[in-house]
Design a protein around this motif. Structure first.
Motif, mmCIF file in Angstrom:
data_model
loop_
_atom_site.group_PDB
_atom_site.id
_atom_site.type_symbol
_atom_site.label_atom_id
_atom_site.label_comp_id
_atom_site.label_asym_id
_atom_site.label_seq_id
_atom_site.Cartn_x
_atom_site.Cartn_y
_atom_site.Cartn_z
ATOM 1 N N ALA A 35 9.833 -20.149 20.847
ATOM 2 C CA ALA A 35 9.931 -19.394 22.094
ATOM 3 C C ALA A 35 9.075 -18.138 22.060
ATOM 4 O O ALA A 35 8.438 -17.782 23.059
ATOM 5 C CB ALA A 35 11.388 -19.043 22.379
ATOM 6 N N THR A 36 9.037 -17.429 20.930
ATOM 7 C CA THR A 36 8.203 -16.226 20.859
ATOM 8 C C THR A 36 6.722 -16.574 20.876
ATOM 9 O O THR A 36 5.917 -15.856 21.482
ATOM 10 C CB THR A 36 8.524 -15.402 19.605
ATOM 11 N N ALA A 37 6.357 -17.679 20.218
ATOM 12 C CA ALA A 37 4.961 -18.120 20.247
ATOM 13 C C ALA A 37 4.546 -18.487 21.666
ATOM 14 O O ALA A 37 3.451 -18.142 22.130
ATOM 15 C CB ALA A 37 4.774 -19.308 19.314
ATOM 16 N N VAL A 38 5.432 -19.193 22.358
ATOM 17 C CA VAL A 38 5.160 -19.560 23.744
ATOM 18 C C VAL A 38 5.124 -18.316 24.631
ATOM 19 O O VAL A 38 4.293 -18.212 25.542
ATOM 20 C CB VAL A 38 6.221 -20.557 24.245
ATOM 21 N N GLY A 39 6.004 -17.351 24.348
ATOM 22 C CA GLY A 39 5.995 -16.118 25.117
ATOM 23 C C GLY A 39 4.659 -15.405 25.035
ATOM 24 O O GLY A 39 4.172 -14.856 26.036
ATOM 25 N N ARG A 40 4.063 -15.417 23.858
ATOM 26 C CA ARG A 40 2.733 -14.816 23.690
ATOM 27 C C ARG A 40 1.698 -15.541 24.549
ATOM 28 O O ARG A 40 0.867 -14.911 25.217
ATOM 29 C CB ARG A 40 2.351 -14.865 22.208
ATOM 30 N N LEU A 41 1.748 -16.864 24.564
ATOM 31 C CA LEU A 41 0.763 -17.647 25.312
ATOM 32 C C LEU A 41 0.976 -17.513 26.817
ATOM 33 O O LEU A 41 0.040 -17.214 27.569
ATOM 34 C CB LEU A 41 0.844 -19.113 24.887
ATOM 35 N N GLY B 139 0.843 -1.193 0.000
ATOM 36 C CA GLY B 139 0.000 0.000 0.000
ATOM 37 C C GLY B 139 0.869 1.228 0.000
ATOM 38 O O GLY B 139 1.964 1.238 -0.580
ATOM 39 N N ARG B 140 0.380 2.259 0.638
ATOM 40 C CA ARG B 140 1.137 3.499 0.719
ATOM 41 C C ARG B 140 1.182 3.970 2.155
ATOM 42 O O ARG B 140 0.136 4.275 2.726
ATOM 43 C CB ARG B 140 0.513 4.563 -0.176
ATOM 44 N N PRO B 141 2.353 3.957 2.781
ATOM 45 C CA PRO B 141 3.625 3.425 2.265
ATOM 46 C C PRO B 141 3.618 1.899 2.270
ATOM 47 O O PRO B 141 2.796 1.285 2.943
ATOM 48 C CB PRO B 141 4.648 3.956 3.268
ATOM 49 N N ARG B 142 4.568 1.310 1.545
ATOM 50 C CA ARG B 142 4.789 -0.130 1.644
ATOM 51 C C ARG B 142 5.643 -0.374 2.880
ATOM 52 O O ARG B 142 6.677 0.261 3.065
ATOM 53 C CB ARG B 142 5.503 -0.666 0.406
ATOM 54 N N ILE B 143 5.193 -1.282 3.728
ATOM 55 C CA ILE B 143 5.855 -1.515 5.011
ATOM 56 C C ILE B 143 6.283 -2.980 5.083
ATOM 57 O O ILE B 143 5.491 -3.875 4.803
ATOM 58 C CB ILE B 143 4.920 -1.191 6.191
ATOM 59 N N VAL B 144 7.528 -3.212 5.465
ATOM 60 C CA VAL B 144 8.037 -4.572 5.658
ATOM 61 C C VAL B 144 8.659 -4.651 7.050
ATOM 62 O O VAL B 144 9.532 -3.854 7.390
ATOM 63 C CB VAL B 144 9.087 -4.958 4.599
ATOM 64 N N VAL B 145 8.195 -5.606 7.830
ATOM 65 C CA VAL B 145 8.746 -5.850 9.158
ATOM 66 C C VAL B 145 9.218 -7.299 9.206
ATOM 67 O O VAL B 145 8.429 -8.221 8.955
ATOM 68 C CB VAL B 145 7.707 -5.600 10.266
ATOM 69 N N THR B 146 10.494 -7.518 9.515
ATOM 70 C CA THR B 146 11.050 -8.866 9.618
ATOM 71 C C THR B 146 11.505 -9.104 11.047
ATOM 72 O O THR B 146 12.200 -8.274 11.635
ATOM 73 C CB THR B 146 12.245 -9.051 8.662
ATOM 74 N N VAL B 147 11.084 -10.229 11.595
ATOM 75 C CA VAL B 147 11.430 -10.595 12.965
ATOM 76 C C VAL B 147 12.255 -11.876 12.927
ATOM 77 O O VAL B 147 11.839 -12.876 12.335
ATOM 78 C CB VAL B 147 10.173 -10.815 13.819
ATOM 79 N N GLU B 148 13.426 -11.840 13.542
ATOM 80 C CA GLU B 148 14.253 -13.035 13.705
ATOM 81 C C GLU B 148 14.459 -13.276 15.192
ATOM 82 O O GLU B 148 14.728 -12.341 15.941
ATOM 83 C CB GLU B 148 15.607 -12.860 13.021
ATOM 84 N N ALA B 149 14.316 -14.518 15.596
ATOM 85 C CA ALA B 149 14.485 -14.864 17.006
ATOM 86 C C ALA B 149 15.362 -16.099 17.112
ATOM 87 O O ALA B 149 15.221 -17.034 16.319
ATOM 88 C CB ALA B 149 13.126 -15.125 17.656
ATOM 89 N N THR B 150 16.272 -16.110 18.056
ATOM 90 C CA THR B 150 17.101 -17.287 18.297
ATOM 91 C C THR B 150 16.917 -17.734 19.736
ATOM 92 O O THR B 150 16.648 -16.934 20.635
ATOM 93 C CB THR B 150 18.596 -16.999 18.061
ATOM 94 N N ASP B 151 17.045 -19.030 19.938
ATOM 95 C CA ASP B 151 16.966 -19.601 21.270
ATOM 96 C C ASP B 151 17.716 -20.922 21.235
ATOM 97 O O ASP B 151 17.985 -21.456 20.161
ATOM 98 C CB ASP B 151 15.504 -19.824 21.676
ATOM 99 N N GLU B 152 18.042 -21.467 22.399
ATOM 100 C CA GLU B 152 18.799 -22.714 22.472
ATOM 101 C C GLU B 152 20.044 -22.618 21.583
ATOM 102 O O GLU B 152 20.225 -23.375 20.632
ATOM 103 C CB GLU B 152 17.927 -23.911 22.074
ATOM 104 N N GLY B 153 20.900 -21.623 21.866
ATOM 105 C CA GLY B 153 22.051 -21.356 21.023
ATOM 106 C C GLY B 153 21.651 -20.401 19.917
ATOM 107 O O GLY B 153 21.070 -19.361 20.151
#
Length: 358
Positions: free
Chosen positions: A320-326, A297-311
């Motif tokens: 882990a992020t899904a569980v964090g939400r719950l 759309g206007r503006p075009r928006i891109v959000v990228t999320v990277e998560a690491t766990d267990e190393g």
């Protein structure tokens, strides 16, 4: 402190043990397991922590629920056992517990859920005074609260796209990866997860939920599917060998159609090795996975999320992020009225009291 049970200790359950232990309002009081080899082991060990928690795993569901825990994180899989998972969840809700789980796909959009899923939960709520909130591990927030939040930043919104980009080579759930999704099988094998209508069964609820929040009527929900074979044989750390010529990558979309065009899309791009389907979307740094929201759309928006766990494991980070939400919703649900909730009902809140907490 809210007495809390973690039911299941696989990919989701390990993260749940850590999340409950870290939450200042929760107290881990029991861990339920199915595997006899895990019975009696300390929760800290099962959760991948470097310390004991003083809670031993048990397979005695009746005794745990008879103790009337205030909350249950139901982390057992519902992929291949939806009826059993529903029965477990209903039993916990009827015992008066607030239950959070990713296991029951039809209840992502609880208002539009089939009666055979919704009615038993509502009956359990009325009987025991518990509650239920279901959100996915793909992760749920990436297909509901995050895209809806970001959509509000645009002046004109033409389409909302949610992507999960994932390398399964680090995932520790071989049965699902090989047989449910089909990695390593011949290209004429039809895995259950990719059979017609199954992606809609799993992710259609999130499409409907976003449509409801955006105030649009869906004409239809459609699916697209593309599969690629491995050019060479690869060996993974967790699941062994995947032969050349077998399925090595999958890309599919669940499309919410509005006025004849796909306007709300959940897309999954999954590989067993980074070398397969190199022309498809990939994580920005060549890692194991990422979750991305694109607002066209206007503006075009891109959000990228990277998560690491267990190393450096991004597959574990997504869990882990899904569980964090719950887990982060439990204290809100305890204070709310008993009921059946979805992502539009349950706020995503700051990590109050957890900054700097080990």
């Amino acid at each position: 402190m809210i007495p809390t049970v973690v039911w299941g200790t696989g990919n989701v359950g390990r993260a749940a043990i850590r999340a409950v232990d870290a939450h200042p309002a929760l107290e881990l009081t029991a861990v339920l397991v199915h595997d006899p080899a895990k019975t009696g082991r300390d929760a800290g060990e099962l959760g991948g922590l470097d310390r004991r928690l003083g809670v031993s795993a048990t397979d005695d569901v009746g005794a745990v629920l008879d103790a009337r825990p205030r909350a249950v994180v139901y982390a057992a899989s519902g992929d291949l056992r939806p009826d059993e998972a529903l029965a477990d969840v209903v039993r916990a809700v009827a015992a008066g517990a607030v239950v959070v789980t990713p296991a029951l796909y039809p209840l992502y959009d609880q208002r539009g859920a089939p009666p055979e899923f919704r009615d038993p939960v509502l009956a359990a709520v009325a009987e025991g005074g518990g509650s239920l909130f279901v959100s996915g591990v793909d992760p749920g927030w990436g297909n509901d609260v995050l895209p809806l939040l970001v959509s509000g930043l645009g002046t004109v919104v033409d389409a909302v796209r949610c992507q999960e980009i994932f390398d399964y080579s680090t995932y520790e759930q071989e049965e699902s990866v090989r047989h449910l999704i089909g990695m390593g099988h011949p290209m004429d094998y039809e895995p259950l997860m990719l059979a017609p209508s199954i992606p809609t069964m799993v992710w259609g609820g999130q499409i409907r939920l976003m449509a409801r929040a955006l105030g649009v009527e869906l004409d239809d929900i459609r699916e697209t599917l593309d599969r690629r074979a491995l050019d060479t044989t690869v060996t993974t750390r967790t699941m062994g060998v995947f032969e050349a010529g077998t399925q090595g990558a999958v890309r599919f979309e669940v499309q919410g159609v509005v006025d004849g065009s796909p306007r709300i899309v959940i897309e999954h791009v999954t590989r067993i090795h980074a070398s397969c389907a190199p022309d498809w979307p990939a994580p920005p740094d060549g890692g194991d996975g990422a979750h991305r929201v694109i607002i066209e759309g206007r503006p075009r928006i891109v959000v990228t999320v990277e998560a690491t766990d267990e190393g450096e494991n991004r597959s574990a980070g997504g869990n882990a992020t899904a569980v964090g939400r719950l887990v982060g919703a439990i204290d809100w649900l305890v204070d709310a009225e008993p009921g059946l909730y979805d992502a539009l009902d349950v706020p995503l809140r700051p990590a109050t009291g957890r900054l700097g907490r080990k």
